[in-house]
Design a protein around this motif. Structure first.
Motif, PDB file in Angstrom:
ATOM      1  N   THR A   4       0.848  -1.185   0.000  1.00  0.00           N
ATOM      2  CA  THR A   4       0.000   0.000   0.000  1.00  0.00           C
ATOM      3  C   THR A   4       0.885   1.236   0.000  1.00  0.00           C
ATOM      4  N   ALA A   5       0.583   2.174  -0.882  1.00  0.00           N
ATOM      5  CA  ALA A   5       1.234   3.479  -0.878  1.00  0.00           C
ATOM      6  C   ALA A   5       0.220   4.474  -0.336  1.00  0.00           C
ATOM      7  N   GLN A   6       0.691   5.397   0.495  1.00  0.00           N
ATOM      8  CA  GLN A   6      -0.179   6.423   1.039  1.00  0.00           C
ATOM      9  C   GLN A   6       0.435   7.791   0.816  1.00  0.00           C
ATOM     10  N   CYS A   7      -0.420   8.752   0.622  1.00  0.00           N
ATOM     11  CA  CYS A   7      -0.017  10.136   0.438  1.00  0.00           C
ATOM     12  C   CYS A   7      -0.816  10.944   1.456  1.00  0.00           C
ATOM     13  N   SER A   8      -0.124  11.695   2.317  1.00  0.00           N
ATOM     14  CA  SER A   8      -0.825  12.415   3.377  1.00  0.00           C
ATOM     15  C   SER A   8      -0.204  13.777   3.621  1.00  0.00           C
ATOM     16  N   ASN A   9      -0.935  14.554   4.387  1.00  0.00           N
ATOM     17  CA  ASN A   9      -0.523  15.908   4.703  1.00  0.00           C
ATOM     18  C   ASN A   9      -1.000  16.221   6.110  1.00  0.00           C
ATOM     19  N   ASN A  10      -0.104  16.750   6.939  1.00  0.00           N
ATOM     20  CA  ASN A  10      -0.496  17.116   8.301  1.00  0.00           C
ATOM     21  C   ASN A  10      -0.427  18.634   8.503  1.00  0.00           C
ATOM     22  N   GLY A  11      -0.641  19.376   7.426  1.00  0.00           N
ATOM     23  CA  GLY A  11      -0.600  20.827   7.489  1.00  0.00           C
ATOM     24  C   GLY A  11       0.649  21.409   6.850  1.00  0.00           C
ATOM     25  N   PRO A  13       4.142  20.062   4.096  1.00  0.00           N
ATOM     26  CA  PRO A  13       4.287  19.446   2.769  1.00  0.00           C
ATOM     27  C   PRO A  13       3.591  18.086   2.696  1.00  0.00           C
ATOM     28  N   TRP A  14       3.178  17.729   1.498  1.00  0.00           N
ATOM     29  CA  TRP A  14       2.612  16.399   1.262  1.00  0.00           C
ATOM     30  C   TRP A  14       3.728  15.380   1.277  1.00  0.00           C
ATOM     31  N   ARG A  15       3.427  14.186   1.760  1.00  0.00           N
ATOM     32  CA  ARG A  15       4.407  13.110   1.863  1.00  0.00           C
ATOM     33  C   ARG A  15       3.796  11.830   1.302  1.00  0.00           C
ATOM     34  N   LEU A  16       4.549  11.126   0.485  1.00  0.00           N
ATOM     35  CA  LEU A  16       4.120   9.835  -0.068  1.00  0.00           C
ATOM     36  C   LEU A  16       5.057   8.769   0.492  1.00  0.00           C
ATOM     37  N   TYR A  17       4.516   7.644   0.898  1.00  0.00           N
ATOM     38  CA  TYR A  17       5.342   6.560   1.427  1.00  0.00           C
ATOM     39  C   TYR A  17       4.718   5.220   1.060  1.00  0.00           C
ATOM     40  N   VAL A  18       5.586   4.197   1.003  1.00  0.00           N
ATOM     41  CA  VAL A  18       5.144   2.837   0.715  1.00  0.00           C
ATOM     42  C   VAL A  18       5.235   2.050   2.019  1.00  0.00           C
TER      43      VAL A  18
END
Length: 92
Positions: A4-11, A13-18
């Motif tokens: 699963t790859a996820q792309c998130s933001n906590n306010g 920069p956006w971050r993508l991780y596997v």
């Protein structure tokens, strides 16, 4: 093997991780902009990490809260899709 790859933001920069279960560090990519990355940008970031979306998959978005269970806190957006490692030598 699918991951699963996820792309998130906590306010910030956006971050993508596997997500790699059993590993202490996951392949990750960050954008300097606070703007949500396009599908093409996410695909390019995945390729830079050595992954590609599985055929016929789409990104799914979910909404979470900064403090789990407290819907009065900031909204966190998380996109996810299924990916696989790129074959040796480049894209399939």
């Amino acid at each position: 093997m699918a991951h699963t790859a996820q792309c998130s933001n906590n306010g910030g920069p956006w971050r993508l991780y596997v997500v790699l279960f059993g590993e202490t560090e996951w392949p990750a990519f960050s954008w300097s902009s606070g703007q949500a990355p396009t599908v093409a940008q996410r695909r390019e970031a995945l390729a830079a990490l050595g992954y590609e979306p599985l055929p016929h998959t789409e990104w799914r978005w979910i909404e979470d809260s900064a403090v789990p269970g407290d819907d009065s806190t900031a909204v966190l957006l998380i996109a996810s899709t299924e990916v696989r490692e790129l074959p040796a030598g480049g894209a399939a």
